[in-house]
Design a protein around this motif. Structure first.
Motif, PDB file in Angstrom:
ATOM      1  N   GLY A 253       0.897  -1.331  -0.033  1.00  0.00           N
ATOM      2  CA  GLY A 253       0.027  -0.021  -0.063  1.00  0.00           C
ATOM      3  C   GLY A 253       1.236   1.446  -0.041  1.00  0.00           C
ATOM      4  N   ILE A 254       0.491   2.608  -0.623  1.00  0.00           N
ATOM      5  CA  ILE A 254       1.338   3.560  -0.713  1.00  0.00           C
ATOM      6  C   ILE A 254       0.206   4.694  -0.120  1.00  0.00           C
ATOM      7  CG2 ILE A 254       0.416   3.974  -2.868  1.00  0.00           C
ATOM      8  CD1 ILE A 254       3.286   4.951  -3.332  1.00  0.00           C
ATOM      9  N   LEU A 255       0.567   5.464   0.726  1.00  0.00           N
ATOM     10  CA  LEU A 255      -0.181   6.454   1.368  1.00  0.00           C
ATOM     11  C   LEU A 255      -0.292   7.660   0.801  1.00  0.00           C
ATOM     12  CD1 LEU A 255       1.131   6.374   5.269  1.00  0.00           C
ATOM     13  CD2 LEU A 255      -0.988   4.726   4.111  1.00  0.00           C
ATOM     14  N   GLY A 256      -1.740   7.992   0.976  1.00  0.00           N
ATOM     15  CA  GLY A 256      -1.987   9.323   0.318  1.00  0.00           C
ATOM     16  C   GLY A 256      -2.451  10.215   1.517  1.00  0.00           C
ATOM     17  N   HIS A 257      -1.806   9.947   2.594  1.00  0.00           N
ATOM     18  CA  HIS A 257      -2.322  10.537   3.874  1.00  0.00           C
ATOM     19  C   HIS A 257      -1.316  11.577   4.667  1.00  0.00           C
ATOM     20  CE1 HIS A 257      -3.030   9.494   8.533  1.00  0.00           C
ATOM     21  NE2 HIS A 257      -3.130  10.694   8.157  1.00  0.00           N
ATOM     22  N   VAL A 258      -1.572  12.751   4.692  1.00  0.00           N
ATOM     23  CA  VAL A 258      -0.673  13.497   5.392  1.00  0.00           C
ATOM     24  C   VAL A 258      -1.770  14.580   5.774  1.00  0.00           C
ATOM     25  CG1 VAL A 258       0.982  15.460   5.607  1.00  0.00           C
ATOM     26  CG2 VAL A 258       1.493  13.471   4.393  1.00  0.00           C
ATOM     27  N   LYS A 259      -2.001  14.821   7.261  1.00  0.00           N
ATOM     28  CA  LYS A 259      -3.030  15.480   7.682  1.00  0.00           C
ATOM     29  C   LYS A 259      -3.044  16.988   6.920  1.00  0.00           C
ATOM     30  CE  LYS A 259      -5.640  16.243  11.985  1.00  0.00           C
ATOM     31  NZ  LYS A 259      -5.566  15.944  13.551  1.00  0.00           N
ATOM     32  N   GLY A 260      -4.266  17.397   6.568  1.00  0.00           N
ATOM     33  CA  GLY A 260      -4.487  18.591   5.663  1.00  0.00           C
ATOM     34  C   GLY A 260      -3.781  18.692   4.249  1.00  0.00           C
ATOM     35  N   GLY A 261      -3.387  17.507   3.863  1.00  0.00           N
ATOM     36  CA  GLY A 261      -2.684  17.444   2.499  1.00  0.00           C
ATOM     37  C   GLY A 261      -3.554  16.933   1.366  1.00  0.00           C
ATOM     38  N   ASP A 262      -3.250  16.922   0.092  1.00  0.00           N
ATOM     39  CA  ASP A 262      -3.858  16.655  -0.916  1.00  0.00           C
ATOM     40  C   ASP A 262      -3.380  15.182  -1.514  1.00  0.00           C
ATOM     41  OD1 ASP A 262      -5.224  16.147  -3.433  1.00  0.00           O
ATOM     42  OD2 ASP A 262      -4.606  18.206  -4.255  1.00  0.00           O
ATOM     43  N   PRO A 263      -4.317  14.091  -1.553  1.00  0.00           N
ATOM     44  CA  PRO A 263      -3.663  12.988  -1.951  1.00  0.00           C
ATOM     45  C   PRO A 263      -3.113  12.843  -3.525  1.00  0.00           C
ATOM     46  CG  PRO A 263      -5.941  12.685  -0.913  1.00  0.00           C
ATOM     47  CD  PRO A 263      -5.414  14.164  -0.968  1.00  0.00           C
ATOM     48  N   GLU A 264      -3.540  13.849  -4.137  1.00  0.00           N
ATOM     49  CA  GLU A 264      -3.294  13.766  -5.611  1.00  0.00           C
ATOM     50  C   GLU A 264      -1.581  14.475  -5.704  1.00  0.00           C
ATOM     51  OE1 GLU A 264      -4.921  14.874 -10.087  1.00  0.00           O
ATOM     52  OE2 GLU A 264      -6.165  15.628  -8.224  1.00  0.00           O
ATOM     53  N   VAL A 265      -1.381  15.212  -4.610  1.00  0.00           N
ATOM     54  CA  VAL A 265       0.048  15.449  -4.467  1.00  0.00           C
ATOM     55  C   VAL A 265       0.827  14.424  -3.827  1.00  0.00           C
ATOM     56  CG1 VAL A 265       1.453  17.191  -3.604  1.00  0.00           C
ATOM     57  CG2 VAL A 265      -0.666  17.981  -4.629  1.00  0.00           C
ATOM     58  N   ILE A 266       0.333  13.876  -2.724  1.00  0.00           N
ATOM     59  CA  ILE A 266       1.079  13.015  -1.840  1.00  0.00           C
ATOM     60  C   ILE A 266       1.156  11.635  -2.411  1.00  0.00           C
ATOM     61  CG2 ILE A 266       1.103  11.828   0.568  1.00  0.00           C
ATOM     62  CD1 ILE A 266      -0.858  14.232   1.237  1.00  0.00           C
ATOM     63  N   LEU A 267       0.480  11.121  -3.130  1.00  0.00           N
ATOM     64  CA  LEU A 267       0.549   9.792  -3.859  1.00  0.00           C
ATOM     65  C   LEU A 267       1.872   9.993  -4.889  1.00  0.00           C
ATOM     66  CD1 LEU A 267      -3.038   8.747  -4.269  1.00  0.00           C
ATOM     67  CD2 LEU A 267      -1.243   7.626  -3.114  1.00  0.00           C
ATOM     68  N   PRO A 268       1.756  10.961  -5.770  1.00  0.00           N
ATOM     69  CA  PRO A 268       2.923  10.871  -6.685  1.00  0.00           C
ATOM     70  C   PRO A 268       4.169  11.123  -6.091  1.00  0.00           C
ATOM     71  CG  PRO A 268       1.259  12.108  -7.487  1.00  0.00           C
ATOM     72  CD  PRO A 268       0.589  11.874  -6.205  1.00  0.00           C
ATOM     73  N   GLU A 269       4.247  11.796  -4.874  1.00  0.00           N
ATOM     74  CA  GLU A 269       5.655  11.938  -4.124  1.00  0.00           C
ATOM     75  C   GLU A 269       5.928  10.714  -3.636  1.00  0.00           C
ATOM     76  OE1 GLU A 269       4.948  16.522  -2.707  1.00  0.00           O
ATOM     77  OE2 GLU A 269       4.401  15.180  -1.184  1.00  0.00           O
ATOM     78  N   ASN A 270       5.026   9.819  -2.943  1.00  0.00           N
ATOM     79  CA  ASN A 270       5.361   8.449  -2.501  1.00  0.00           C
ATOM     80  C   ASN A 270       5.852   7.680  -3.616  1.00  0.00           C
ATOM     81  OD1 ASN A 270       5.456   8.703   0.486  1.00  0.00           O
ATOM     82  ND2 ASN A 270       3.039   8.776   0.402  1.00  0.00           N
ATOM     83  N   LEU A 271       5.349   7.775  -4.732  1.00  0.00           N
ATOM     84  CA  LEU A 271       5.516   6.786  -5.881  1.00  0.00           C
ATOM     85  C   LEU A 271       7.008   7.172  -6.344  1.00  0.00           C
ATOM     86  CD1 LEU A 271       2.270   6.889  -8.023  1.00  0.00           C
ATOM     87  CD2 LEU A 271       3.203   4.872  -7.094  1.00  0.00           C
ATOM     88  N   GLN A 272       7.325   8.462  -6.468  1.00  0.00           N
ATOM     89  CA  GLN A 272       8.581   8.808  -6.603  1.00  0.00           C
ATOM     90  C   GLN A 272       9.959   8.544  -5.751  1.00  0.00           C
ATOM     91  OE1 GLN A 272       8.177  12.978  -7.385  1.00  0.00           O
ATOM     92  NE2 GLN A 272       6.656  12.821  -9.247  1.00  0.00           N
ATOM     93  N   GLY A 273       9.341   8.608  -4.470  1.00  0.00           N
ATOM     94  CA  GLY A 273      10.344   8.179  -3.307  1.00  0.00           C
ATOM     95  C   GLY A 273      10.619   6.639  -3.310  1.00  0.00           C
ATOM     96  N   LEU A 274       9.624   5.914  -3.930  1.00  0.00           N
ATOM     97  CA  LEU A 274       9.627   4.433  -3.964  1.00  0.00           C
ATOM     98  C   LEU A 274      10.524   4.019  -4.967  1.00  0.00           C
ATOM     99  CD1 LEU A 274       9.087   1.743  -2.592  1.00  0.00           C
ATOM    100  CD2 LEU A 274       6.883   1.577  -3.885  1.00  0.00           C
ATOM    101  N   GLN A 275      10.331   4.789  -6.106  1.00  0.00           N
ATOM    102  CA  GLN A 275      11.197   4.565  -7.362  1.00  0.00           C
ATOM    103  C   GLN A 275      12.607   4.971  -6.958  1.00  0.00           C
ATOM    104  OE1 GLN A 275      10.387   3.776 -10.676  1.00  0.00           O
ATOM    105  NE2 GLN A 275      12.485   3.724 -11.075  1.00  0.00           N
ATOM    106  N   HIS A 276      12.904   6.041  -6.261  1.00  0.00           N
ATOM    107  CA  HIS A 276      14.096   6.342  -5.936  1.00  0.00           C
ATOM    108  C   HIS A 276      14.870   5.326  -5.385  1.00  0.00           C
ATOM    109  CE1 HIS A 276      17.677   9.067  -4.963  1.00  0.00           C
ATOM    110  NE2 HIS A 276      17.368   8.748  -3.848  1.00  0.00           N
ATOM    111  N   LEU A 277      14.146   4.803  -4.123  1.00  0.00           N
ATOM    112  CA  LEU A 277      14.891   3.673  -3.388  1.00  0.00           C
ATOM    113  C   LEU A 277      14.987   2.384  -4.032  1.00  0.00           C
ATOM    114  CD1 LEU A 277      12.892   4.223   0.010  1.00  0.00           C
ATOM    115  CD2 LEU A 277      15.285   4.987  -0.711  1.00  0.00           C
ATOM    116  N   PHE A 278      14.038   1.998  -4.992  1.00  0.00           N
ATOM    117  CA  PHE A 278      14.109   0.842  -5.580  1.00  0.00           C
ATOM    118  C   PHE A 278      13.863   1.106  -7.151  1.00  0.00           C
ATOM    119  CE2 PHE A 278      13.115  -0.137  -1.187  1.00  0.00           C
ATOM    120  CZ  PHE A 278      13.893  -1.431  -0.964  1.00  0.00           C
ATOM    121  N   PRO A 279      14.818   1.574  -7.945  1.00  0.00           N
ATOM    122  CA  PRO A 279      14.688   2.015  -9.284  1.00  0.00           C
ATOM    123  C   PRO A 279      13.950   0.393 -10.029  1.00  0.00           C
ATOM    124  CG  PRO A 279      16.687   2.607  -8.564  1.00  0.00           C
ATOM    125  CD  PRO A 279      16.334   1.614  -7.426  1.00  0.00           C
TER     126      PRO A 279
END
Length: 282
Positions: A253-279
């Motif tokens: 699972g990949i979180l779209g959860h930061v209090k007061g945040g927008d999932p449309e911004v948070i999900l891509p940030e987590n996807l990019q972070g995961l891609q960076h750790l595990f290309p």
């Protein structure tokens, strides 16, 4: 010296990473109850489509109950898979044969929509503070058994969710599953609810591995904060790698959860972070 075995092992690891971390194998989570834009069901489905995501887990709050069934039907109509729905149990208000209205609504809507999925069950942590170990286990097992039978009748399954407190401790999740050998019960392990037992992480995931149905990822630092972007912590890469080494291939699972945040911004940030750790393509 050329080490063919090491090369093959590296190639195999990259292949496993490609499968585990490709977008189609990642489940967006916490995109309903934590959305600063308060999207409607249709707006949420449209958001997922814009992001190229074809699945998610539905984690509602009581205010979403009136539109629950509508959202599930919209997801079905748009070929978006709902991998799980959320059920939060309070044993003061939820009893076997007498669930609170918000809990009963989950089962009512599952039946109405014909949705066959997992039900991720969390328990109110404070309930167990005044109970003994034996009482906590007894009441948890009774409720989980009841919920499992209700779920099975609808073509669904129960997964236990480590949401803090006595119920959220990995050893207690394990005890509950083992106490119900005739029920098909899994475990959802959340990194962001694991800070209080990080020293035992390796042992915990080995213990839970046969029952792991999903692992929800998060950036991790021992000192917190609780939720940060994947790749911005100093522990999550090793924690994820340990799962891969144990041959866990997802789903994640990949979180779209930061209090007061927008999932449309948070999900891509987590996807990019995961891609960076595990290309995936290197």
């Amino acid at each position: 010296m050329y080490n063919a075995c090491k090369v093959k092992q590296t190639q195999a690891t990259k292949h496993e990473n490609f499968y585990a971390f490709r977008k189609s194998n990642l489940i967006p989570w916490s995109i309903v109850g934590f959305d600063v834009k308060e999207r409607t069901p249709q707006q949420r489905i449209d958001m997922l489509k814009r992001l190229g995501l074809k699945r998610y887990a539905y984690g509602n709050r009581p205010k979403h109950v009136p539109t629950m069934g509508l959202e599930w039907q919209l997801a079905k109509d748009n070929d978006i898979k709902i991998d799980a729905v959320w059920l939060f149990v309070n044993l003061r208000r939820d009893r076997p044969q007498a669930l609170k209205p918000e809990s009963e609504a989950v089962f009512k809507n599952l039946k109405a929509v014909g949705l066959h999925t997992q039900i991720w069950v969390g328990f109110e942590p404070t309930y167990f503070e005044d109970l003994s170990e034996a009482e906590s286990l007894k009441q948890s097992v009774e409720m989980v058994s009841f919920l499992s039978k209700r779920a099975q009748a609808l073509g669904c399954k129960i997964a236990l969710y480590n949401h803090g407190g006595w119920f959220g401790k990995p050893e207690n999740l394990f005890k509950i599953v083992k106490a119900l050998p005739n029920e098909n019960i899994g475990v959802v392990f959340n990194f962001h609810h694991a800070h209080d037992d990080l020293q035992n992480y390796s042992e915990n995931i080995k213990m839970l591995l046969p029952y792991l149905w999903c692992v929800n990822l998060n950036g991790m630092k021992k000192e917190g904060p609780k939720i940060i972007t994947i790749g911005q912590g100093n522990l999550e890469k090793d924690m994820i790698q340990q799962l891969l080494d144990l041959k866990y291939t997802g789903p994640f699972g990949i979180l779209g959860h930061v209090k007061g945040g927008d999932p449309e911004v948070i999900l891509p940030e987590n996807l990019q972070g995961l891609q960076h750790l595990f290309p995936l393509n290197n």
